[in-house]
Design an enzyme around this catalytic site. Structure first.
Site, PDB file in Angstrom:
ATOM      1  CD  GLN A   1      -7.613  12.777   9.632  1.00  0.00           C
ATOM      2  OE1 GLN A   1      -7.775  11.943  10.513  1.00  0.00           O
ATOM      3  NE2 GLN A   1      -8.005  12.552   8.392  1.00  0.00           N
TER       4      GLN A   1
ATOM      5  CG  HIS B   1      -2.644   0.266   0.010  1.00  0.00           C
ATOM      6  ND1 HIS B   1      -1.643   1.183  -0.212  1.00  0.00           N
ATOM      7  CD2 HIS B   1      -3.511   0.867   0.856  1.00  0.00           C
ATOM      8  CE1 HIS B   1      -1.916   2.295   0.460  1.00  0.00           C
ATOM      9  NE2 HIS B   1      -3.035   2.125   1.118  1.00  0.00           N
TER      10      HIS B   1
ATOM     11  CG  ASP C   1      -3.768   5.670   1.414  1.00  0.00           C
ATOM     12  OD1 ASP C   1      -3.908   4.816   0.525  1.00  0.00           O
ATOM     13  OD2 ASP C   1      -3.874   5.399   2.627  1.00  0.00           O
TER      14      ASP C   1
ATOM     15  CG  ASP D   1     -10.699   9.513   3.976  1.00  0.00           C
ATOM     16  OD1 ASP D   1      -9.882   8.571   4.098  1.00  0.00           O
ATOM     17  OD2 ASP D   1     -10.739  10.486   4.775  1.00  0.00           O
TER      18      ASP D   1
ATOM     19  CG  ASP E   1     -18.730  10.337   9.708  1.00  0.00           C
ATOM     20  OD1 ASP E   1     -18.179   9.207   9.617  1.00  0.00           O
ATOM     21  OD2 ASP E   1     -19.020  10.862  10.795  1.00  0.00           O
TER      22      ASP E   1
ATOM     23  CG  ASP F   1      -7.617   1.803   4.033  1.00  0.00           C
ATOM     24  OD1 ASP F   1      -6.923   1.970   5.040  1.00  0.00           O
ATOM     25  OD2 ASP F   1      -7.181   1.964   2.878  1.00  0.00           O
ATOM     26  CB  SER F   2     -10.633   3.308   9.624  1.00  0.00           C
ATOM     27  OG  SER F   2     -10.211   2.340  10.556  1.00  0.00           O
ATOM     28  CB  THR F   3      -7.128   6.786  11.280  1.00  0.00           C
ATOM     29  OG1 THR F   3      -8.474   7.266  11.266  1.00  0.00           O
ATOM     30  CG2 THR F   3      -6.365   7.562  10.244  1.00  0.00           C
TER      31      THR F   3
HETATM   32  N1  SAM Z   1      -3.448   2.364   6.456  1.00  0.00           N
HETATM   33  C1  SAM Z   1      -3.760   3.251   7.491  1.00  0.00           C
HETATM   34  C2  SAM Z   1      -3.620   2.669   8.878  1.00  0.00           C
HETATM   35  O1  SAM Z   1      -3.999   1.510   9.117  1.00  0.00           O
HETATM   36  O2  SAM Z   1      -3.109   3.363   9.755  1.00  0.00           O
HETATM   37  C3  SAM Z   1      -5.031   3.919   7.225  1.00  0.00           C
HETATM   38  C4  SAM Z   1      -4.841   4.796   6.051  1.00  0.00           C
HETATM   39  S1  SAM Z   1      -6.139   5.780   5.501  1.00  0.00           S
HETATM   40  C5  SAM Z   1      -5.175   7.218   5.174  1.00  0.00           C
HETATM   41  C6  SAM Z   1      -7.156   6.123   6.888  1.00  0.00           C
HETATM   42  C7  SAM Z   1      -8.245   7.128   6.552  1.00  0.00           C
HETATM   43  O3  SAM Z   1      -9.386   6.938   7.395  1.00  0.00           O
HETATM   44  C8  SAM Z   1      -7.836   8.590   6.725  1.00  0.00           C
HETATM   45  O4  SAM Z   1      -7.689   9.178   5.475  1.00  0.00           O
HETATM   46  C9  SAM Z   1      -8.991   9.208   7.538  1.00  0.00           C
HETATM   47  O5  SAM Z   1      -9.381  10.481   7.063  1.00  0.00           O
HETATM   48  C10 SAM Z   1     -10.089   8.172   7.325  1.00  0.00           C
HETATM   49  N2  SAM Z   1     -11.170   8.211   8.311  1.00  0.00           N
HETATM   50  C11 SAM Z   1     -11.070   8.295   9.655  1.00  0.00           C
HETATM   51  N3  SAM Z   1     -12.303   8.338  10.195  1.00  0.00           N
HETATM   52  C12 SAM Z   1     -13.204   8.256   9.171  1.00  0.00           C
HETATM   53  C13 SAM Z   1     -14.621   8.255   9.087  1.00  0.00           C
HETATM   54  N4  SAM Z   1     -15.385   8.341  10.184  1.00  0.00           N
HETATM   55  N5  SAM Z   1     -15.184   8.159   7.864  1.00  0.00           N
HETATM   56  C14 SAM Z   1     -14.437   8.070   6.736  1.00  0.00           C
HETATM   57  N6  SAM Z   1     -13.084   8.080   6.765  1.00  0.00           N
HETATM   58  C15 SAM Z   1     -12.477   8.174   7.962  1.00  0.00           C
END
Ligand code: SAM
Length: 283
Positions: A33, A64, A88, A108, A139, A158-160
């Site tokens: 990304q 958080h 983060d 992450d 992953d 806590d994902s995107t």
């Molecule tokens: N608070 C945020 C929101 O709700 O928009 C989420 C923040 S956190 C930075 C989200 C994290 O999910 C990212 O760092 C991303 O790299 C991670 N992520 C996405 N897909 C993932 C996966 N398949 N496995 C592990 N982490 C993942």
């Protein structure tokens, strides 16, 4: 005064969230990304992933604290915690405020998110060297597939948003791996997007959790000014039947750490589901 603004347009609701910015501090295209960091005039630093606002210095505490403390005070005695995503490190910091937590793994997919957080949000990373913490990059889908059965008390997703690498963190197959990895009494919590804009997603998420074997569910809404609509949610699911309105209220009221938003009273308030959400989830 700067007249440059960052906007995240949200097509679904014809709305946008904007912050006045002074300059772009950094940008990296990781294998997964695009991550951008902006300096804002009033909100501290801003992290954006693929155009979507992730974290600001000023308001990340809502998210958080609710992602960590609501589920941890709902579990009877959480010792082993896994955070999927959360790069983060803000959720990890909140989890480690609980003295009873013995191990917290943050997995992450993208190391670059954590490297950027260390540089531009150092306060969120202040517990990364806690001896109870493991910060790893893989992953989350594979991590949960390989997790030992009945080895985890609480899983925090806590994902995107459910697109790109995070798409597979919102379906039945992933939740089945979580269900298997949880000990009896185990709880899963997932960030479940906006109850105003994406109630269908919350319904589908709960359906997928149910199909994966989870029994009871509770969606807790909370404010999150920098996310689309400003109103966000997390959904807690239990491995076995239990009342998710019951939490360790006395422990939450006597929590041995400071917060900016979460209290026992806020937790109680978030358990009162607004009628529009009750109706939409019953459909
Ligand atoms: N608070 C945020 C929101 O709700 O928009 C989420 C923040 S956190 C930075 C989200 C994290 O999910 C990212 O760092 C991303 O790299 C991670 N992520 C996405 N897909 C993932 C996966 N398949 N496995 C592990 N982490 C993942």
């Amino acid at each position: 005064m700067s007249d440059q603004w960052f906007y995240e347009n949200f097509d679904l609701t014809g709305s946008a969230f904007g912050l006045r910015v002074t300059r772009k501090l950094d940008e990296v295209q990781s294998p997964f990304q695009k991550i951008e960091i902006w300096e804002t005039t009033d909100w501290g630093n801003l992290m954006v992933i693929d155009g979507a606002t992730m974290v600001t210095t000023r308001d990340n505490f809502f998210y958080h604290e609710m992602m960590a403390h609501a589920v941890l005070y709902t579990h009877a005695d959480p010792k082993d915690v896994v955070i999927i995503g959360g790069g983060d490190c803000g959720t990890l910091r909140e989890v480690l405020r609980h003295p009873g937590v013995q191990n917290a793994v943050q997995c992450d997919i993208d190391e670059q998110v954590t490297r950027m957080a260390e540089k531009y949000f150092p306060e969120l990373c202040e517990s990364n060297n806690d001896p109870r913490a493991t910060v790893m990059f893989d992953d989350g889908i594979a991590y949960m597939k390989n997790a030992a059965p009945e080895s985890i008390d609480v899983i925090i997703v806590d994902s995107t948003d459910p697109v790109g690498p995070a798409e597979g963190l919102f379906n039945q197959a992933f939740f089945e791996t979580c269900h298997r990895a949880l000990r009896p009494g185990g709880l899963l919590v997932q960030q479940s997007e906006s109850p105003l804009a994406l109630v269908g997603l919350i319904r589908d998420l709960r359906g997928a959790m149910r199909d994966a074997g989870f029994v009871d569910f509770k969606t807790l809404p909370f404010p999150q000014p920098c996310y689309p609509t400003g109103w966000w949610s997390c959904t807690i699911a239990s491995k076995e039947a239990r009342d998710l309105d019951a939490f360790r209220e006395a422990d939450a009221a006597a929590k041995p750490f400071d917060t900016n938003y979460y209290t026992a009273g806020i937790h109680k308030g978030a358990l009162a589901t607004p009628p529009m959400l009750v109706r939409a989830l019953a459909e």
